[in-house]
Write an enzyme that holds these catalytic residues in place. Structure first.
Site, PDB file in Angstrom:
ATOM      1  N   CYS A   1     -10.447  -3.204  -4.969  1.00  0.00           N
ATOM      2  CA  CYS A   1      -9.446  -4.162  -5.465  1.00  0.00           C
ATOM      3  C   CYS A   1     -10.123  -5.397  -6.063  1.00  0.00           C
ATOM      4  O   CYS A   1      -9.652  -5.950  -7.056  1.00  0.00           O
ATOM      5  CB  CYS A   1      -8.490  -4.552  -4.348  1.00  0.00           C
ATOM      6  SG  CYS A   1      -7.385  -3.192  -3.895  1.00  0.00           S
TER       7      CYS A   1
ATOM      8  N   GLU B   1       0.284   5.114   0.736  1.00  0.00           N
ATOM      9  CA  GLU B   1      -0.681   6.101   1.232  1.00  0.00           C
ATOM     10  C   GLU B   1      -0.292   7.513   0.794  1.00  0.00           C
ATOM     11  O   GLU B   1       0.797   7.749   0.271  1.00  0.00           O
ATOM     12  CB  GLU B   1      -0.774   6.004   2.764  1.00  0.00           C
ATOM     13  CG  GLU B   1      -1.332   4.651   3.181  1.00  0.00           C
ATOM     14  CD  GLU B   1      -1.668   4.555   4.655  1.00  0.00           C
ATOM     15  OE1 GLU B   1      -1.193   5.392   5.459  1.00  0.00           O
ATOM     16  OE2 GLU B   1      -2.418   3.617   5.002  1.00  0.00           O
TER      17      GLU B   1
ATOM     18  N   ASN C   1       0.843  -1.196   0.000  1.00  0.00           N
ATOM     19  CA  ASN C   1       0.000   0.000   0.000  1.00  0.00           C
ATOM     20  C   ASN C   1       0.879   1.247   0.000  1.00  0.00           C
ATOM     21  O   ASN C   1       1.953   1.274   0.621  1.00  0.00           O
ATOM     22  CB  ASN C   1      -1.015   0.008   1.145  1.00  0.00           C
ATOM     23  CG  ASN C   1      -0.444  -0.219   2.528  1.00  0.00           C
ATOM     24  OD1 ASN C   1       0.618  -0.809   2.676  1.00  0.00           O
ATOM     25  ND2 ASN C   1      -1.146   0.231   3.542  1.00  0.00           N
TER      26      ASN C   1
ATOM     27  N   GLU D   1      -2.852  -4.582  -3.387  1.00  0.00           N
ATOM     28  CA  GLU D   1      -3.311  -5.443  -4.483  1.00  0.00           C
ATOM     29  C   GLU D   1      -3.309  -4.689  -5.807  1.00  0.00           C
ATOM     30  O   GLU D   1      -2.876  -5.203  -6.836  1.00  0.00           O
ATOM     31  CB  GLU D   1      -4.743  -5.946  -4.220  1.00  0.00           C
ATOM     32  CG  GLU D   1      -4.891  -6.774  -2.961  1.00  0.00           C
ATOM     33  CD  GLU D   1      -5.252  -5.941  -1.734  1.00  0.00           C
ATOM     34  OE1 GLU D   1      -4.684  -4.844  -1.560  1.00  0.00           O
ATOM     35  OE2 GLU D   1      -6.099  -6.398  -0.955  1.00  0.00           O
TER      36      GLU D   1
ATOM     37  N   CYS E   1     -10.246  -5.245  -0.447  1.00  0.00           N
ATOM     38  CA  CYS E   1     -11.353  -4.282  -0.400  1.00  0.00           C
ATOM     39  C   CYS E   1     -12.163  -4.370  -1.703  1.00  0.00           C
ATOM     40  O   CYS E   1     -11.740  -4.980  -2.690  1.00  0.00           O
ATOM     41  CB  CYS E   1     -10.830  -2.863  -0.182  1.00  0.00           C
ATOM     42  SG  CYS E   1     -10.201  -2.064  -1.666  1.00  0.00           S
TER      43      CYS E   1
ATOM     44  N   CYS F   1      -4.033   0.684  -2.702  1.00  0.00           N
ATOM     45  CA  CYS F   1      -3.893  -0.572  -1.956  1.00  0.00           C
ATOM     46  C   CYS F   1      -2.785  -1.442  -2.548  1.00  0.00           C
ATOM     47  O   CYS F   1      -2.442  -1.319  -3.735  1.00  0.00           O
ATOM     48  CB  CYS F   1      -5.188  -1.375  -2.019  1.00  0.00           C
ATOM     49  SG  CYS F   1      -6.559  -0.691  -1.090  1.00  0.00           S
TER      50      CYS F   1
END
Ligand code: THU
Length: 129
Positions: free
Chosen positions: A89, A44, A42, A55, A86, A53
């Site tokens: 993703c 940010e 990830n 993925e 999530c 994210c």
């Protein structure tokens, strides 16, 4: 490649997580049909919504390098839990992955993981076709 090897690659990828805001570090390892593994973490951002994210980092790396067919993804994040991807993703994975064959390996660590197909996790993706 064995699921546990892919899980180990996700654990390794988590080392690169950039998560100064949530402190929730995630790693992913995506296995292409070619046999190549694309890792992600990830990333940010101060604006929060610009966060990517792990993925999706892995999927975008793979697609941008010419691979579009995938066998499995291993994901690890947080401490000792089975992190499932999530919704965003899942939608991105559904663009490229066979729902019945693609394995999502949710790894607490490299020895302890649960496996579901993408179709089990996300049975009704959006599709414009
Ligand atoms: N995150 C992921 O990398 N993958 C997921 O499937 C869920 C959430 C990241 C985004 C954010 O950096 C942090 O975890 C907390 O939500």
């Amino acid at each position: 490649m064995e699921d546990r090897e892919l899980a180990a690659r996700a654990v390794q990828a988590r080392e690169e997580a950039y998560a100064p805001y949530s402190k929730f570090r995630v790693g992913a390892a995506l296995l292409g049909r070619s046999g190549k593994v694309y890792t992600g973490c990830n990333v940010e951002n101060a604006s929060f919504s610009a966060t990517n994210c792990a993925e999706r980092t892995a999927v975008f790396k793979a697609v941008s390098e010419g691979e579009r067919q995938f066998e499995a993804i291993a994901i690890t994040g947080g401490d000792g839990r089975y992190l499932s991807p999530c919704g965003v993703c899942r939608q991105v994975l559904s663009e490229f992955c066979d729902p019945d064959a693609f394995r999502v390996i949710m790894a607490a660590d490299e020895r302890d993981y649960r496996v579901m197909t993408l179709g089990e996790l996300f049975p009704a993706p959006f599709s414009s076709f």
